[in-house]
Motif scaffolding. Sequence first.
Motif, mmCIF file in Angstrom:
data_model
loop_
_atom_site.group_PDB
_atom_site.id
_atom_site.type_symbol
_atom_site.label_atom_id
_atom_site.label_comp_id
_atom_site.label_asym_id
_atom_site.label_seq_id
_atom_site.Cartn_x
_atom_site.Cartn_y
_atom_site.Cartn_z
ATOM 1 N N VAL A 294 36.412 30.447 37.396
ATOM 2 C CA VAL A 294 36.975 30.086 38.691
ATOM 3 C C VAL A 294 36.933 31.324 39.581
ATOM 4 O O VAL A 294 37.286 32.424 39.149
ATOM 5 C CB VAL A 294 38.428 29.556 38.562
ATOM 6 C CG1 VAL A 294 39.321 30.570 37.874
ATOM 7 C CG2 VAL A 294 38.983 29.184 39.921
ATOM 8 N N ASN A 295 36.463 31.137 40.809
ATOM 9 C CA ASN A 295 36.383 32.233 41.775
ATOM 10 C C ASN A 295 37.542 32.096 42.746
ATOM 11 O O ASN A 295 37.557 31.202 43.595
ATOM 12 C CB ASN A 295 35.049 32.193 42.514
ATOM 13 C CG ASN A 295 34.838 33.420 43.389
ATOM 14 O OD1 ASN A 295 35.780 34.025 43.881
ATOM 15 N ND2 ASN A 295 33.590 33.791 43.574
ATOM 16 N N THR B 109 41.147 28.275 48.709
ATOM 17 C CA THR B 109 42.282 28.647 49.562
ATOM 18 C C THR B 109 43.537 28.819 48.712
ATOM 19 O O THR B 109 43.681 28.219 47.640
ATOM 20 C CB THR B 109 42.539 27.570 50.622
ATOM 21 O OG1 THR B 109 42.883 26.339 49.965
ATOM 22 C CG2 THR B 109 41.311 27.354 51.486
ATOM 23 N N GLU B 110 44.438 29.641 49.226
ATOM 24 C CA GLU B 110 45.659 29.947 48.478
ATOM 25 C C GLU B 110 46.450 28.687 48.137
ATOM 26 O O GLU B 110 47.004 28.550 47.046
ATOM 27 C CB GLU B 110 46.524 30.902 49.309
ATOM 28 C CG GLU B 110 47.816 31.306 48.615
ATOM 29 C CD GLU B 110 48.658 32.223 49.484
ATOM 30 O OE1 GLU B 110 49.861 32.355 49.191
ATOM 31 O OE2 GLU B 110 48.115 32.796 50.451
ATOM 32 N N THR B 111 46.470 27.720 49.054
ATOM 33 C CA THR B 111 47.271 26.506 48.825
ATOM 34 C C THR B 111 46.687 25.635 47.714
ATOM 35 O O THR B 111 47.420 24.904 47.045
ATOM 36 C CB THR B 111 47.360 25.687 50.119
ATOM 37 O OG1 THR B 111 46.032 25.428 50.609
ATOM 38 C CG2 THR B 111 48.141 26.437 51.179
ATOM 39 N N LEU B 112 45.380 25.714 47.511
ATOM 40 C CA LEU B 112 44.739 24.882 46.494
ATOM 41 C C LEU B 112 44.579 25.586 45.155
ATOM 42 O O LEU B 112 44.337 24.938 44.137
ATOM 43 C CB LEU B 112 43.362 24.425 46.978
ATOM 44 C CG LEU B 112 43.344 23.439 48.153
ATOM 45 C CD1 LEU B 112 41.911 23.107 48.531
ATOM 46 C CD2 LEU B 112 44.109 22.167 47.792
ATOM 47 N N GLU C 191 44.400 24.037 41.433
ATOM 48 C CA GLU C 191 43.127 24.132 40.732
ATOM 49 C C GLU C 191 43.321 24.674 39.323
ATOM 50 O O GLU C 191 42.707 24.178 38.367
ATOM 51 C CB GLU C 191 42.174 25.041 41.522
ATOM 52 C CG GLU C 191 40.767 25.112 40.969
ATOM 53 C CD GLU C 191 39.965 23.857 41.233
ATOM 54 O OE1 GLU C 191 38.917 23.692 40.587
ATOM 55 O OE2 GLU C 191 40.384 23.032 42.066
ATOM 56 N N LEU C 192 44.161 25.665 39.164
ATOM 57 C CA LEU C 192 44.343 26.274 37.848
ATOM 58 C C LEU C 192 45.372 25.541 36.993
ATOM 59 O O LEU C 192 45.162 25.390 35.776
ATOM 60 C CB LEU C 192 44.750 27.748 37.993
ATOM 61 C CG LEU C 192 43.570 28.736 37.903
ATOM 62 C CD1 LEU C 192 42.691 28.611 39.132
ATOM 63 C CD2 LEU C 192 44.055 30.166 37.723
ATOM 64 N N ALA D 30 47.303 35.840 46.019
ATOM 65 C CA ALA D 30 48.557 36.192 46.700
ATOM 66 C C ALA D 30 49.650 36.490 45.677
ATOM 67 O O ALA D 30 49.592 36.007 44.541
ATOM 68 C CB ALA D 30 48.996 35.036 47.600
ATOM 69 N N PRO D 31 50.661 37.294 46.045
ATOM 70 C CA PRO D 31 51.723 37.658 45.100
ATOM 71 C C PRO D 31 52.432 36.460 44.491
ATOM 72 O O PRO D 31 52.802 36.499 43.307
ATOM 73 C CB PRO D 31 52.684 38.494 45.963
ATOM 74 C CG PRO D 31 51.804 39.085 47.023
ATOM 75 C CD PRO D 31 50.775 38.038 47.317
#
Length: 483
Positions: free
Chosen positions: A224-225, A230-233, A237-238, A274-275
């Motif tokens: 996974v890249n 996007t941060e929201t997805l 995704e993970l 993101a943190p």
Amino acid sequence: MVELPPGVAGSEDGGDLARRAAASVPPRGKVLVVDDQKNMRATTAIVLRQAGHVVEEAEDGAAAVQRLQQETFDVVLTDLRMPSVDGMEVLRAAQRLAPETQVIVMTAYGTIESAVDAIREGAYDFLAKPFKEDELLLRVSKALEKRRLLGEVSLFAGEFRKRYGLEHVIGRSAAMREVLDRVVRVAPTDATVLVTGESGTGKELVARAIHVASRRGDKPFVPVNCAAITETLLESELFGHAKGAFTGAIRARRGLFEEANGGTLFIDEVGETAPGFQAKLLRALQEGEIRRVGESAPVQVDVRIIAATNQDLRRAISERRFREDLYYRLAVVPVRIPPLRERREDIPLLAAHFVQRYNRRTAEGKILIPEALARLVEHEWPGNVRELENAIEQAAALSPSREIRAGDVHIEAVRDVGPGRDEDRRTLAEAVEDAERRTIEAALARCEGDLGRVARELGVSPTTLWRRMKRLAIDARGAVPPA
């Protein structure tokens, strides 16, 4: 000195690890003798058999090409002038079907022009008829020695690399041997690995090699890249999500952690996260469980994590862009992939690999001549292996002849770096070198010239540190070189 591997005209080879791996290769060779004159062919074969070689005969060029399609020979000894399929066609077939096979052409006409043409096409040597037995055996012996060296590398690149999933990790430089050694040692464990390196160095290839050589090799490898999502997805995704967890979540979905269960999850560009996400990733690593978005019940997962980044995560930590605790969770075993400019001796190998791959795909017989290779070796390659591959593909496609010449290689010339250079116009490679130089000099000052301490602090071996200091012209007076 530049080593020229198969696929590069005028090749030589070497490699201590490969040499030890193939120490048992017998000195005698398998030779194919090709001549439409039966007496000449039979006499040559007898001389070679009496010297202990295994010899096969082909009555003409067409028969020789057919034999080459069916089996592999160490040396092909072929007449140059034959009807229908001549010796040059036999040479080209050998290069296409078995690039490591050494070809010696024989000619009764012995002209300089025919010899030069054969050598230019890639023949190892030529013999002018009539020739003496001693001359024949000497030429064949030298060709076999070259074939043996190439065979040693082939053994290393074949059996050893296949066993550890390293078929596509090209390189025999000291820097790459350090990488491969670490890969082989860490692969059987379940330790989390952080692969670092500039863009285009092959971080995912190394991650896949670690997976293939691990006990999880028959289970999924899921990449996974993080920079592409996007941060929201990314969390969904993970970790997956429940039905109705957010707008558009019309059904429940498993995340990549669950897809990789039992295998390896490769988290590329982890420095781009993101943190908030980093905190959840840290928990997943610590607890061995995840929570799907919109659910409270944990899901147990058995996943090995390999992460990669082209960023300096230590700097990101100091700038509060990356969690320090997550860094240490990820970097249990750090693996740094050196940029191409630090392993220029691998450029001929990589170039030959890309030329051969182009030839297999297009059924052409392109050859990279030394002048073109020299230009490739001189370039700084800010895009690393990916940029080199692109340059080779372009040169092979645009070269009007079989030979890839220096003029076919379209890359930006390396600019001189001199005093007073405009800092705003430096290349990326120059900026990186300046940063390396400052980092090493600062560490030398802190460690009072103790290279062992400096190497440990910077996360490299003392030998690598010493080599970089020499390359960057860092004043090493007072420092003791590694043993």
